[in-house]
Design a protein around this motif. Structure first.
Motif, PDB file in Angstrom:
ATOM      1  N   VAL A 108       0.779  -1.253   0.015  1.00  0.00           N
ATOM      2  CA  VAL A 108      -0.079  -0.181   0.173  1.00  0.00           C
ATOM      3  C   VAL A 108       0.819   1.245  -0.027  1.00  0.00           C
ATOM      4  N   LEU A 112       0.438   4.279  -2.786  1.00  0.00           N
ATOM      5  CA  LEU A 112       0.395   5.676  -2.415  1.00  0.00           C
ATOM      6  C   LEU A 112       1.468   6.560  -2.867  1.00  0.00           C
ATOM      7  N   PHE A 205      -7.065   1.708  -1.801  1.00  0.00           N
ATOM      8  CA  PHE A 205      -5.790   1.785  -2.191  1.00  0.00           C
ATOM      9  C   PHE A 205      -5.096   1.445  -3.426  1.00  0.00           C
TER      10      PHE A 205
END
Length: 312
Positions: A108, A112, A205
């Motif tokens: 994740v 990001l 995500f």
């Protein structure tokens, strides 16, 4: 499939390949990729640290990407290699939870961070005069910290759930690492709630960041198209194509794997797709960003010349 009669709380990782000539060849291939990933990502981190010309927000984010990739591939491959070499495919219950936690956190965080890098390019090309204000060192640090925090929270929720449900079937996980969906096929309770949370997490995500990246690069390409400078167009297209290549290799197999319902998934296909985002992407990132980036190649030349002059 091999049959395992296991009575302890440990799990068994079936692995990626069987102990055969073809399996040995694939094992050597994966180890070589692992070594290339370690060398490539460490080199990128050191190069960005040593060359002052690369002390910019974009390369600061890139160094963090290399750091994540370095830890990402190290979470998966060493255990897989150890299991194959020594034939001991067991992993403790806690060890499985720890591996799963770090895998999800890093996965994740990388997703990001790639979004943050897309935003960096969007501001740099579409709002160049605002760039020093919108993308400062402080903003970069906040984006990186935010990526790690969101990754950790998501990972903690999934891993905690996986470690607190009863397992009453075989302890053999048909995967080469402790992937929570693969673990939950061994549970003796209905896990439809968890499958829903996987869908939500994947959307939040992976899908949404991918949409943000696609929209930002759509705006970038429109801005580049209106540029008068041929050199500016060439540099912008090169940067965008590099980032989009990385994004495609990472997001596509990840989203395809985790958005499919369990009835449409197969362990063999899941393992093959997992190789892309756990092994190949960490190796390809430094190669793509270095070989297709003139600034990185020039920085490498400067650092090499400096080291040679010091030796002489």
């Amino acid at each position: 499939m091999e049959t395992y009669n296991w009575t302890s709380n440990d799990f068994i990782l079936i692995g990626l390949f069987s102990p055969s000539i073809i399996g040995l060849f694939l094992f050597i291939f994966i180890v070589l990729i692992f070594l290339m990933a370690l060398f490539g990502n460490l080199s990128m981190i050191l190069l960005i640290f040593l060359d002052t010309h690369l002390h910019t927000p974009m390369y600061f984010l890139l160094s963090q990407l290399s750091f994540i990739d370095l830890n990402y591939i190290s979470t998966i491959v060493p255990k897989m290699a150890s299991n194959f070499l020594f034939g001991n495919k067991s992993i403790s219950f806690i060890g499985c939870g720890i591996q799963s936690f770090f895998f999800l956190t890093l996965a994740v965080a990388e997703a990001l961070l790639l979004t943050s890098m897309a935003y960096d390019r969007y501001v740099a090309i579409c709002f160049p005069l605002h760039y020093p204000i919108r993308i400062s060192r402080r903003v970069c640090v906040l984006m990186i910290i935010g990526s790690w925090i969101m990754g950790s929270i998501n990972s903690c929720a999934h891993t905690t759930y996986a470690l607190h449900i009863p397992y009453c079937r075989s302890r053999a996980i048909n995967h080469f690492f402790c992937d929570v969906p693969a673990m939950l096929t061994l549970a003796c309770i209905d896990t439809w709630v968890y499958e829903y949370t996987v869908f939500v997490s994947t959307t939040l995500f992976l899908v949404l960041p991918f949409i943000v990246i696609a929209c930002s690069y759509g705006r970038v390409l429109f801005t580049v198209y209106r540029m008068n400078s041929a050199e500016g167009k060439k540099k912008a297209y090169s940067t965008c194509s590099t980032h989009l290549t990385v994004v495609t290799f990472y997001y596509a197999p990840f989203v395809y794997t985790y958005l499919r319902p369990r009835s449409l998934r197969s362990p063999t296909e899941d393992k093959a797709l997992a190789v892309f985002y756990t092994v190949l992407t960490p190796m390809l990132n430094p190669l793509i960003y270095s070989l297709r980036n003139k600034e990185v190649m020039e920085a490498l030349r400067r650092v090499a010349q400096r080291l040679c002059s010091v030796k002489m």
